[in-house]
Design an enzyme around this catalytic site. Structure first.
Site, PDB file in Angstrom:
ATOM      1  N   GLU A 136      -4.466   7.780  -3.077  1.00 32.37           N
ATOM      2  CA  GLU A 136      -4.995   6.502  -2.604  1.00 32.37           C
ATOM      3  C   GLU A 136      -5.347   5.570  -3.756  1.00 32.37           C
ATOM      4  O   GLU A 136      -5.314   4.353  -3.602  1.00 32.37           O
ATOM      5  CB  GLU A 136      -6.214   6.735  -1.714  1.00 32.37           C
ATOM      6  N   HIS A 191       0.830  -1.207   0.000  1.00 36.39           N
ATOM      7  CA  HIS A 191       0.000   0.000   0.000  1.00 36.39           C
ATOM      8  C   HIS A 191       0.865   1.258   0.000  1.00 36.39           C
ATOM      9  O   HIS A 191       0.678   2.163  -0.827  1.00 36.39           O
ATOM     10  CB  HIS A 191      -0.911  -0.022   1.230  1.00 36.39           C
ATOM     11  N   GLU A 192       1.827   1.309   0.918  1.00 39.33           N
ATOM     12  CA  GLU A 192       2.679   2.495   1.004  1.00 39.33           C
ATOM     13  C   GLU A 192       3.599   2.624  -0.209  1.00 39.33           C
ATOM     14  O   GLU A 192       3.942   3.741  -0.622  1.00 39.33           O
ATOM     15  CB  GLU A 192       3.490   2.480   2.304  1.00 39.33           C
TER      16      GLU A 192
END
Length: 489
Positions: free
Chosen positions: A284, A254-255
């Site tokens: 996002e 995700h990061e």
């Protein structure tokens, strides 16, 4: 020099100073000694005072009146600078520094309260933060909606009413899908411990598989994973849990999505208003498509299964199909960052509703924990067992990030649109992912979205990449197709 050149030279220094401030924030979250918290809050307040003075310098207004953009990028830079100057000049320096000081101090108080499951010890800090954010919003709103004024910092052009309409359209299909899936049998979760060193080693490999350039970044641990920086210095954090390696692996992926967006922006945009992601919703979209549509796909989890066996040996899952089901296990868990794709947006909707009420003065901090617990039980069917699994689980409000939470769901909506387009553009996607090769997908995302940074407005950024305006349909269709097949409902 022309007015435009003077303005951009001044902005370059401001951007560089902001980068230093960001690095100081990273340090606080990762390696700063606990006893340095009070000093750090004063340092952050001092840095904010310097930045606020630069961002409200009267010369900016003069340059903006005279500046003529030489090209499309210049026009976009002027658009960003006009917007930020108009906003910054409405907020007094005293308020800006008070918020910076409270933000720095609040994070440590939140972390201690979370560790001790003591919301009451955090409540005064949160109350003060909300007072400051209401005051800031009043400066910015020109008599309009306070929450909308704060939302503008994260998703320019979006309003709370538009988000409410979006969530109202999404909720029925999500709730129906959740009901059908939870009526089916779920696979057993992993049932053993996974050593931290092994998790971090595979985490580092996953980061590089998804294109994270470690010569311009690093991976550290934090209570709440995050990405920080842009250009040639983009840092991420992750976390480990002995019995839940997916927490580490998918936090990392995700990061990395965030980090690759920043690393993928054109070099000549560095230290300009275009040199960072255009909004948190678009940001996002990158983290969520990396994590979910790519990282949790049947093709990629087949490859990851082999990597986990190499790292940890037999860990109790018989084959790739079984592993795919475990990775995508659906359940009514407490934690947003660990939530499956079916539940995730329901977590966001809860936070969106509560924080809008907090900013509007319709909900006070003294009543927040009870309001959270009642809403969570209504939405998820289980009672919150402790504050760390409820109102204290997220760091955002301690940082004053009111208006941030809905961008997670916007990111999911944008990611759904991008994934629909990506599948058509990269026919070999599944066969590539099955070999652990994400380059077809990540190159397409860099070429069609990431490289442009802040060149376009958020919705236009997605439309440019996809060829159509973003809407929730592709995301909901993707979720229903995936989980009705996986759970045979």
């Amino acid at each position: 020099m022309t007015a435009f050149e003077d303005l951009m030279a001044f902005e370059r220094t401001t951007q560089a100073l902001a980068s230093v401030a960001g690095r100081t924030g990273w340090d606080q979250e990762t390696v700063m000694p606990e006893g340095a918290a009070a000093l750090r809050s004063e340092e952050m307040a001092a840095m904010e005072a310097v930045l606020h003075a630069r961002r409200t310098d009267g010369r900016i207004g003069e340059w903006l009146e005279k500046a003529e953009a030489p090209d499309e990028a210049g026009e976009a830079a002027l658009r960003h600078l006009k917007r930020s100057f108009a906003r910054n000049t409405k907020v007094p320096e005293r308020l800006a520094t008070d918020i910076a000081r409270q933000t720095s101090a609040g994070q440590g108080i939140w972390a201690k309260a979370r560790a001790e499951n003591d919301f009451a010890s955090f409540a005064p800090t949160l109350t003060r933060m909300i007072e400051l954010k209401r005051e800031e919003a009043a400066c910015l709103a020109n008599g309009g909606d306070l929450y909308d004024a704060l939302l503008e910092d994260y998703e320019p052009g979006m309003t709370g009413a538009e988000l409410q309409s979006l969530f109202d359209r999404m909720r029925p299909r999500l709730v129906d899908l959740r009901r059908r899936v939870l009526e089916a049998d779920a696979p057993a979760p992993l049932d053993r411990e996974f050593d931290e060193a092994g998790q971090m080693a595979l985490s580092s490999k996953l980061a590089q598989v998804f294109g994270y350039d470690l010569t311009r970044g690093r991976i550290d641990k934090a209570v709440h994973p995050f990405s920080s920086g842009s250009g040639t210095d983009v840092r991420i954090t992750t976390r480990t849990a002995p019995r839940d390696p997916f927490n580490c692996f998918y936090s990392t992926i995700h990061e990395v999505g965030h980090a690759c967006y920043e690393q993928g922006i054109r070099d000549d945009y560095a230290l300009t208003p275009l040199g960072a992601g255009v909004s948190m919703g678009v940001h996002e979209s990158q983290s969520r498509i990396y994590e979910n549509q790519l990282g949790r796909s049947r093709a990629f989890t087949g490859w990851l299964y082999g990597q986990m066996r190499d790292q940890f040996g037999d860990f109790g899952v018989a084959d790739e199909d079984g592993f795919y089901k475990v990775v995508n296990r659906v359940g009514s868990g407490y934690i947003r960052t660990e939530a499956d794709e079916v539940h995730y947006n329901l977590h966001v909707m809860l936070r969106f509703d509560l924080e809008r009420q907090l900013i509007a003065g319709q909900l006070e901090v003294a009543d927040l924990e009870d309001a959270w617990n009642a809403r969570f039980e209504a939405d998820f069917g289980i009672a919150v067992d402790k504050p760390a699994n409820g109102v204290l689980q997220d760091v955002h409000w301690s940082f004053g990030l009111f208006g941030y939470f809905p961008t997670y769901s916007l990111g999911n909506v944008y990611a759904g649109c991008l994934y629909q387009t990506l599948r058509d553009a990269v026919p070999a996607l599944d066969s590539d992912l099955a070999r652990g090769d994400t380059s077809g997908a990540t190159t397409w995302l860099r070429d069609n979205l990431q490289q442009f940074g802040g060149l376009r407005e958020p919705s236009d950024t997605i439309e440019h990449a996809c060829g159509f305006a973003p809407f929730e349909g592709p995301l909901l269709d993707y979720l229903e197709t995936k989980f009705t097949a996986l759970y045979e409902v």
